[in-house]
Design a protein around this motif. Structure first.
Motif, short mmCIF file in Angstrom:
data_model
loop_
_atom_site.label_atom_id
_atom_site.label_comp_id
_atom_site.label_asym_id
_atom_site.label_seq_id
_atom_site.Cartn_x
_atom_site.Cartn_y
_atom_site.Cartn_z
N VAL A 176 0.84 -1.21 0.00
CA VAL A 176 0.00 0.00 0.00
C VAL A 176 0.87 1.25 0.00
O VAL A 176 0.66 2.16 -0.80
N ILE A 177 1.85 1.28 0.89
CA ILE A 177 2.72 2.47 0.94
C ILE A 177 3.47 2.63 -0.39
O ILE A 177 3.62 3.74 -0.89
N SER A 178 3.97 1.53 -0.92
CA SER A 178 4.71 1.59 -2.19
C SER A 178 3.83 2.15 -3.32
O SER A 178 4.28 2.97 -4.10
N LYS A 179 2.59 1.69 -3.38
CA LYS A 179 1.68 2.19 -4.42
C LYS A 179 1.44 3.68 -4.24
O LYS A 179 1.49 4.45 -5.21
N LEU A 180 1.16 4.11 -3.01
CA LEU A 180 0.91 5.53 -2.75
C LEU A 180 2.16 6.36 -3.05
O LEU A 180 2.08 7.44 -3.64
N GLY A 181 3.33 5.84 -2.66
CA GLY A 181 4.58 6.54 -2.95
C GLY A 181 4.88 6.61 -4.43
O GLY A 181 5.35 7.63 -4.94
N ASN A 182 4.60 5.53 -5.15
CA ASN A 182 4.80 5.53 -6.61
C ASN A 182 3.86 6.50 -7.31
O ASN A 182 4.24 7.13 -8.29
N ILE A 183 2.64 6.61 -6.81
CA ILE A 183 1.69 7.59 -7.37
C ILE A 183 2.27 8.98 -7.18
O ILE A 183 2.31 9.78 -8.13
N ALA A 184 2.72 9.29 -5.98
CA ALA A 184 3.29 10.61 -5.70
C ALA A 184 4.51 10.88 -6.58
O ALA A 184 4.61 11.96 -7.20
N LEU A 185 5.39 9.91 -6.66
CA LEU A 185 6.61 10.08 -7.48
C LEU A 185 6.25 10.28 -8.94
O LEU A 185 6.82 11.15 -9.62
N SER A 186 5.29 9.54 -9.43
CA SER A 186 4.86 9.68 -10.82
C SER A 186 4.25 11.05 -11.09
O SER A 186 4.53 11.68 -12.10
N LEU A 187 3.43 11.53 -10.16
CA LEU A 187 2.83 12.86 -10.33
C LEU A 187 3.89 13.95 -10.29
O LEU A 187 3.81 14.92 -11.06
N ILE A 188 4.88 13.80 -9.44
CA ILE A 188 5.97 14.77 -9.37
C ILE A 188 6.75 14.75 -10.68
O ILE A 188 7.07 15.80 -11.26
#
Length: 191
Positions: A176-188
């Motif tokens: 879950v954390i990895s998915k949320l972090g990947n979403i954030a990184l992708s948006l950045i």
């Protein structure tokens, strides 16, 4: 008397028009988030977690990035509590107890890195934007790397005879954390 009877229909029309404008504006905000989320590896999770911020994000890409990182922080904090509770359970082997404590430390380090990413996004002003953007991405990436360190501790499950239920809780939390972090990184990265 006729003047009074015309007031109510006119008020109703004005109210209808203002509501229509509000709905149209909200639609622009939600479409903005949907469009941005389509650029991530988890579009449905992205939409689900970021839609509540549509009215504050509006159509501001950096505000969306900031909210995405904050969502990752909330997810990491929740996972930290889950793993902390797991580490206190009776019946864990010495290795499992030690590894869950290492995971808690990794998650806390990830939260710290995500916070630094939020700060870098907030510091974007003028000429420094590219540097701050680089730092925001780097911190988010570092947060994800810390999470990987937690998972590595459970990689040799067969050799260490790790309880599958313990591994399952850790894997789910990290996913879950990895998915949320990947979403954030992708948006950045695709602001």
């Amino acid at each position: 008397m006729e003047g009074k009877t015309l007031i109510f229909p006119l008020l109703a029309i004005v109210l209808f028009i203002s509501q229509t404008e509000v709905l149209a504006t909200e639609s622009v905000y939600t479409n903005f988030i949907k469009t941005k989320c389509n650029n991530t590896s988890h579009p449905s999770l992205c939409e689900k977690t970021l839609m509540p911020y549509a009215s504050s994000v509006k159509t501001n890409s950096m505000r969306l990035c900031e909210e995405a990182v904050k969502v990752a922080i909330k997810g990491a904090r929740s996972a930290s509590v889950i793993i902390s509770n797991l580490s206190k359970q009776k019946g864990l082997s010495q290795y499992e107890a030690k590894t869950t404590k290492v995971c808690i430390k990794c998650v806390k380090n990830s939260v710290h890195q995500f916070r630094k990413s939020v700060k870098a996004i907030g510091d974007m002003i003028g000429e420094q934007d590219e540097y701050e953007l680089f730092y925001a991405r780097s911190y988010a990436y570092s947060a994800l790397t810390n999470l990987g360190s937690c998972i590595d501790g459970f990689a040799d499950q067969q050799e260490r005879k790790i309880n599958p239920n313990v591994k399952k809780v850790i894997d789910r939390s990290m996913a879950v954390i990895s998915k949320l972090g990947n979403i954030a990184l992708s948006l950045i990265s695709h602001r």
